[in-house]
Design an enzyme around this catalytic site. Sequence first.
Site, PDB file in Angstrom:
ATOM      1  N   CYS A 147      74.950  -8.860 -13.008  1.00  0.00           N
ATOM      2  CA  CYS A 147      74.961 -10.077 -13.832  1.00  0.00           C
ATOM      3  C   CYS A 147      73.904  -9.930 -14.929  1.00  0.00           C
ATOM      4  O   CYS A 147      72.889 -10.608 -14.947  1.00  0.00           O
ATOM      5  CB  CYS A 147      74.685 -11.291 -12.949  1.00  0.00           C
ATOM      6  SG  CYS A 147      75.052 -12.839 -13.794  1.00  0.00           S
ATOM      7  N   GLU A 204      56.191  -6.417  -6.710  1.00  0.00           N
ATOM      8  CA  GLU A 204      56.627  -7.666  -7.352  1.00  0.00           C
ATOM      9  C   GLU A 204      55.824  -7.944  -8.615  1.00  0.00           C
ATOM     10  O   GLU A 204      56.366  -8.353  -9.636  1.00  0.00           O
ATOM     11  CB  GLU A 204      56.477  -8.847  -6.377  1.00  0.00           C
ATOM     12  CG  GLU A 204      57.527  -8.880  -5.285  1.00  0.00           C
ATOM     13  CD  GLU A 204      58.912  -9.113  -5.830  1.00  0.00           C
ATOM     14  OE1 GLU A 204      59.085  -9.938  -6.728  1.00  0.00           O
ATOM     15  OE2 GLU A 204      59.851  -8.434  -5.371  1.00  0.00           O
ATOM     16  N   CYS A 255      82.115 -18.269  -8.955  1.00  0.00           N
ATOM     17  CA  CYS A 255      81.214 -18.404 -10.101  1.00  0.00           C
ATOM     18  C   CYS A 255      81.790 -19.342 -11.166  1.00  0.00           C
ATOM     19  O   CYS A 255      82.833 -19.067 -11.750  1.00  0.00           O
ATOM     20  CB  CYS A 255      80.940 -17.033 -10.706  1.00  0.00           C
ATOM     21  SG  CYS A 255      79.867 -17.126 -12.150  1.00  0.00           S
ATOM     22  N   CYS A 313      81.733  -8.152  -9.476  1.00  0.00           N
ATOM     23  CA  CYS A 313      80.716  -9.034  -8.893  1.00  0.00           C
ATOM     24  C   CYS A 313      81.195  -9.615  -7.556  1.00  0.00           C
ATOM     25  O   CYS A 313      82.306 -10.146  -7.471  1.00  0.00           O
ATOM     26  CB  CYS A 313      80.420 -10.167  -9.866  1.00  0.00           C
ATOM     27  SG  CYS A 313      79.227 -11.332  -9.206  1.00  0.00           S
ATOM     28  N   CYS A 364      81.486  -9.035 -14.394  1.00  0.00           N
ATOM     29  CA  CYS A 364      82.111  -9.987 -13.470  1.00  0.00           C
ATOM     30  C   CYS A 364      83.186  -9.321 -12.618  1.00  0.00           C
ATOM     31  O   CYS A 364      83.439  -9.714 -11.476  1.00  0.00           O
ATOM     32  CB  CYS A 364      82.714 -11.144 -14.256  1.00  0.00           C
ATOM     33  SG  CYS A 364      81.507 -12.019 -15.267  1.00  0.00           S
TER      34      CYS A 364
END
Length: 355
Positions: free
Chosen positions: A207, A48, A223, A217, A214
């Site tokens: 995205c 991370e 959305c 997606c 899209c």
Amino acid sequence: MPPEDLRSAAPRIAPTFADNVVAWQRSHGRSELPWQNTRDPYRVWLSEVMLQQTQVSTVLGYFARFLDRFPTVQALAGGTEDEVFALWSGLGYYSRARNMHRCAQEVLSRFGGEFPRTAAELQTLPGIGRSTAAAIAAFCFGERVAILDGNVKRVLSRVLGFDGDLASAAQERALWNEATELLPPASAPNAIGYYTQGLMDLGATVCLPRKPSCIICPVADVCEARKEGAPEKYPVKTRKLRRTAQSLWMLNARDSQGRVWLEKRPARGIWAGLYCLPVFESRTALLDELAPADRLSARDEAGFVHALTHKDLHLHPISVVCSEVHVATAGGWFDDREWPALGMPAPVRKLLSVV
Ligand code: SF4
């Protein structure tokens, strides 16, 4: 009127949102990265932190080398800051490496060598912000808690049509609240890891900041940004960083054996704690540092620009072969086998590699 216009992401999105993200992650998300398929908080934390500001493809090699040298949090805590910087060299943003080292030491001193298991406690460690703490707690300990890194801000602000200005702390808090409301229900305790990874994967692979895909997606049907036909308008963040520029002169001094003079930078300021060529604010100040005989042999090398987050550094290297040790700055001579193992700023490493 409230003190600030907190734009709500008003239209509530379908409760199937979390389910769709989880199902998509399981079938289409990333699953082969070396920090996945583990509940080891040390590995998750390491990945991370490395992934902040850095691409996955770059992190892969660093992650492997870091784990090779420091396989556990105990090993990292016992290493020196110089060793940590050396392994980090080239990743940039060295405050991350410094905080990691301190964090490992605090995991030992405050938590007996075990990472704490809640996001709230993880956040008390150096360099672990709210989103990183949440990712570790969700992946490793199954805590139902929201992440909101840069990629996830983009995905959620688009899905929700959240047009509050994220330069405002109040608007960012509002988006955190929305992110928490969207979490999978507590009745699905195993979902949080897939959901968290799914949001990260959507931001990294579907995205995208420009030209989001899209059409493939999994949350396109709920959305708001897609319905509006303008996904790229989100996220809204008005505050622009004002870039500045600075010129620095760098002394590339070699002794008669070809060794280079490096000094360790102060603990604060630019390139803190790293080994570096001596840096000066003017050419005159650099030349004043040299013995008269060495000054005569000083040679200007091609300058170049190194971009930091807020600033362009115009770097002007000057090479000199010193007859004796006449460099007044505190440092040491390092040969070609020694300096590559030191933690040093990327432009200095590049310069030493080509000159
Ligand atoms: S539909 Fe498009 S804009 Fe909306 S989350 Fe998916 S990729 Fe992003």
